[in-house]
Design a protein around this motif. Sequence first.
Motif, PDB file in Angstrom:
ATOM      1  N   GLY A   1       0.094  -1.893   0.059  1.00 39.82           N
ATOM      2  CA  GLY A   1       1.045  -1.379  -0.917  1.00 39.82           C
ATOM      3  C   GLY A   1       1.939  -0.252  -0.327  1.00 39.82           C
ATOM      4  O   GLY A   1       1.674   0.462   0.695  1.00 39.82           O
ATOM      5  N   GLY A   2       3.131  -0.230  -0.777  1.00 41.80           N
ATOM      6  CA  GLY A   2       4.126   0.744  -0.580  1.00 41.80           C
ATOM      7  C   GLY A   2       5.642   0.403  -0.300  1.00 41.80           C
ATOM      8  O   GLY A   2       5.589  -1.060  -0.282  1.00 41.80           O
ATOM      9  N   ASP A   3       6.486   1.179   0.210  1.00 41.78           N
ATOM     10  CA  ASP A   3       7.734   0.735   0.558  1.00 41.78           C
ATOM     11  C   ASP A   3       8.053   0.068   1.980  1.00 41.78           C
ATOM     12  O   ASP A   3       8.898  -0.706   2.328  1.00 41.78           O
ATOM     13  CB  ASP A   3       8.647   1.836   0.533  1.00 41.78           C
TER      14      ASP A   3
ATOM     15  N   ASN B   1      11.526  -4.912   2.011  1.00 39.68           N
ATOM     16  CA  ASN B   1      11.032  -3.520   1.581  1.00 39.68           C
ATOM     17  C   ASN B   1      10.813  -3.391   0.220  1.00 39.68           C
ATOM     18  O   ASN B   1      10.617  -1.989  -0.215  1.00 39.68           O
ATOM     19  CB  ASN B   1      11.621  -2.521   2.427  1.00 39.68           C
ATOM     20  N   GLN B   2      11.164  -4.123  -0.658  1.00 36.91           N
ATOM     21  CA  GLN B   2      11.210  -4.036  -2.177  1.00 36.91           C
ATOM     22  C   GLN B   2       9.935  -4.926  -2.838  1.00 36.91           C
ATOM     23  O   GLN B   2       9.698  -4.966  -3.686  1.00 36.91           O
ATOM     24  CB  GLN B   2      12.324  -4.656  -2.772  1.00 36.91           C
ATOM     25  N   LEU B   3       9.185  -5.623  -1.622  1.00 38.88           N
ATOM     26  CA  LEU B   3       8.108  -6.561  -2.077  1.00 38.88           C
ATOM     27  C   LEU B   3       7.094  -6.058  -2.139  1.00 38.88           C
ATOM     28  O   LEU B   3       6.006  -6.439  -2.868  1.00 38.88           O
ATOM     29  CB  LEU B   3       7.950  -7.432  -0.836  1.00 38.88           C
ATOM     30  N   GLY B   4       6.844  -4.568  -1.792  1.00 40.61           N
ATOM     31  CA  GLY B   4       5.347  -3.961  -2.018  1.00 40.61           C
ATOM     32  C   GLY B   4       4.359  -4.130  -1.196  1.00 40.61           C
ATOM     33  O   GLY B   4       3.142  -3.773  -1.520  1.00 40.61           O
TER      34      GLY B   4
ATOM     35  N   LEU C   1      10.866   5.700   8.477  1.00 39.31           N
ATOM     36  CA  LEU C   1       9.900   4.956   7.341  1.00 39.31           C
ATOM     37  C   LEU C   1       9.217   6.066   6.598  1.00 39.31           C
ATOM     38  O   LEU C   1       9.111   6.139   5.583  1.00 39.31           O
ATOM     39  CB  LEU C   1       8.965   3.771   7.929  1.00 39.31           C
ATOM     40  N   GLU C   2       8.723   6.660   7.429  1.00 37.14           N
ATOM     41  CA  GLU C   2       7.790   7.992   6.923  1.00 37.14           C
ATOM     42  C   GLU C   2       8.634   8.763   5.846  1.00 37.14           C
ATOM     43  O   GLU C   2       8.226   9.164   4.651  1.00 37.14           O
ATOM     44  CB  GLU C   2       7.289   8.858   7.937  1.00 37.14           C
TER      45      GLU C   2
ATOM     46  N   ARG D   1      11.309   7.730   4.028  1.00 37.37           N
ATOM     47  CA  ARG D   1      11.429   6.924   2.940  1.00 37.37           C
ATOM     48  C   ARG D   1      10.330   6.662   2.044  1.00 37.37           C
ATOM     49  O   ARG D   1      10.754   6.302   0.803  1.00 37.37           O
ATOM     50  CB  ARG D   1      12.453   5.888   3.296  1.00 37.37           C
ATOM     51  N   GLU D   2       9.199   6.789   2.493  1.00 37.97           N
ATOM     52  CA  GLU D   2       8.145   6.234   1.899  1.00 37.97           C
ATOM     53  C   GLU D   2       7.748   6.956   0.870  1.00 37.97           C
ATOM     54  O   GLU D   2       7.525   8.091   0.692  1.00 37.97           O
ATOM     55  CB  GLU D   2       6.627   6.200   2.694  1.00 37.97           C
ATOM     56  N   THR D   3       7.605   6.347  -0.702  1.00 38.08           N
ATOM     57  CA  THR D   3       7.098   6.925  -1.817  1.00 38.08           C
ATOM     58  C   THR D   3       5.760   6.834  -2.206  1.00 38.08           C
ATOM     59  O   THR D   3       5.360   7.776  -3.266  1.00 38.08           O
ATOM     60  CB  THR D   3       8.189   6.548  -3.083  1.00 38.08           C
ATOM     61  N   ASP D   4       4.846   6.100  -1.572  1.00 36.56           N
ATOM     62  CA  ASP D   4       3.552   5.770  -2.116  1.00 36.56           C
ATOM     63  C   ASP D   4       2.779   6.479  -1.346  1.00 36.56           C
ATOM     64  O   ASP D   4       2.697   6.784   0.098  1.00 36.56           O
ATOM     65  CB  ASP D   4       3.231   4.273  -1.861  1.00 36.56           C
ATOM     66  N   GLY D   5       1.700   7.255  -2.017  1.00 36.25           N
ATOM     67  CA  GLY D   5       0.722   8.198  -1.378  1.00 36.25           C
ATOM     68  C   GLY D   5       0.010   7.527  -0.341  1.00 36.25           C
ATOM     69  O   GLY D   5      -0.219   8.000   0.694  1.00 36.25           O
ATOM     70  N   THR D   6      -0.663   6.632  -0.605  1.00 37.72           N
ATOM     71  CA  THR D   6      -1.503   5.753   0.182  1.00 37.72           C
ATOM     72  C   THR D   6      -0.791   5.185   1.546  1.00 37.72           C
ATOM     73  O   THR D   6      -1.086   5.489   2.556  1.00 37.72           O
ATOM     74  CB  THR D   6      -2.052   4.561  -0.526  1.00 37.72           C
ATOM     75  N   ALA D   7       0.313   4.644   1.349  1.00 39.03           N
ATOM     76  CA  ALA D   7       1.156   4.263   2.348  1.00 39.03           C
ATOM     77  C   ALA D   7       1.571   5.302   3.306  1.00 39.03           C
ATOM     78  O   ALA D   7       1.773   5.238   4.552  1.00 39.03           O
ATOM     79  CB  ALA D   7       2.543   3.575   1.881  1.00 39.03           C
ATOM     80  N   GLN D   8       1.834   6.731   2.613  1.00 43.42           N
ATOM     81  CA  GLN D   8       2.173   7.741   3.671  1.00 43.42           C
ATOM     82  C   GLN D   8       1.176   7.940   4.537  1.00 43.42           C
ATOM     83  O   GLN D   8       1.379   8.400   5.778  1.00 43.42           O
ATOM     84  CB  GLN D   8       2.602   9.211   2.642  1.00 43.42           C
ATOM     85  N   ARG D   9      -0.187   8.124   3.973  1.00 42.07           N
ATOM     86  CA  ARG D   9      -1.502   8.388   4.768  1.00 42.07           C
ATOM     87  C   ARG D   9      -1.503   7.426   5.945  1.00 42.07           C
ATOM     88  O   ARG D   9      -1.999   7.512   6.949  1.00 42.07           O
ATOM     89  CB  ARG D   9      -2.379   8.379   3.811  1.00 42.07           C
ATOM     90  N   VAL D  10      -1.396   6.112   5.476  1.00 44.60           N
ATOM     91  CA  VAL D  10      -1.457   5.125   6.371  1.00 44.60           C
ATOM     92  C   VAL D  10      -0.311   5.287   7.677  1.00 44.60           C
ATOM     93  O   VAL D  10      -0.778   4.925   8.810  1.00 44.60           O
ATOM     94  CB  VAL D  10      -1.466   3.569   5.851  1.00 44.60           C
ATOM     95  N   LEU D  11       0.786   5.583   7.428  1.00 48.88           N
ATOM     96  CA  LEU D  11       1.712   5.570   8.374  1.00 48.88           C
ATOM     97  C   LEU D  11       1.574   6.615   9.224  1.00 48.88           C
ATOM     98  O   LEU D  11       1.598   6.682  10.341  1.00 48.88           O
ATOM     99  CB  LEU D  11       3.137   5.735   7.773  1.00 48.88           C
TER     100      LEU D  11
END
Length: 291
Positions: A244-246, A234-237, A34-35, A37-47
Amino acid sequence: MKIDLQAVEDTAKALYIRALKVLPPDIKEGFSRLEKRETDGTAQRVLATMVQNIAVAEETDNLLCQDTGVPIYNLWIGRGVEVDGQALKQAIRRGCERATREYPLRSSVVHPLTRKNEHTSCGVEVPVIHIDFNDEPQNLRIEMIPKGSGSENNSFLKMAVPAEGVAAIKTFVIDCVLAAGGKTCPPTIVGVGLGGTSDLAVALAKRAATRPLGSACADPAGAELEQQLSIAVNQLGVGPQGLGGDATAFAVHIELAATHITMNPIAVNMQCHSARRARADISPAGVAFGF
């Protein structure tokens, strides 16, 4: 092989603690995928924070989550195994109680009406114990799953109209993921139970939600639908922790059963990102722990 009930009790205790403290390798690998493939900055930090929390918990020998869950024990009795079934269940219960009192663990189990907590992680019909059989000779397998309320509260059942077909299944699963949002502590494993009766569909959904990542539905049509739904959710956002994120889900898993011509039961049960489970095999060679 005659089962040593003391070994069962000791193993049940050890599995509860192990499940709460060590995340299975397939879930850690799921985070890595998941890390990447993730494109959202906030989601990357949360992961990244989730992964760090897991590492810190294991390095410091602490629990992965404060919720010790409702204890579930799944048992498979192999060929040539001799055991008193009622005594086996009692040994599992004693092991669960000992883990809670001797470790000690926070008991999350209460009476549904009085809300009284016995501080044993046990109560009426709890721990939940499922007993099945397999072909493995001289072997008793015990799997322990602590199911937290954050994920269990997001459980759904729909008795769909058969004429609506697969479209109804897809719509219901998507609607359930959206309704759960961040309450299940995503990324999740979305378990889907199809067919059977209402109670069997719910049981199948729980089985699917707690299946190892990388496994697939044994039915080809079910496996194909798993792949389609895994992409769709995983397209729901929704994203990790609902921010938010992938990375809304590690995967969608499906288990199915035959059903009546006038029914199409659909159940959804979710597992949070801390998808905890532990397993042990008791055989003449001793006790072997795994996931």
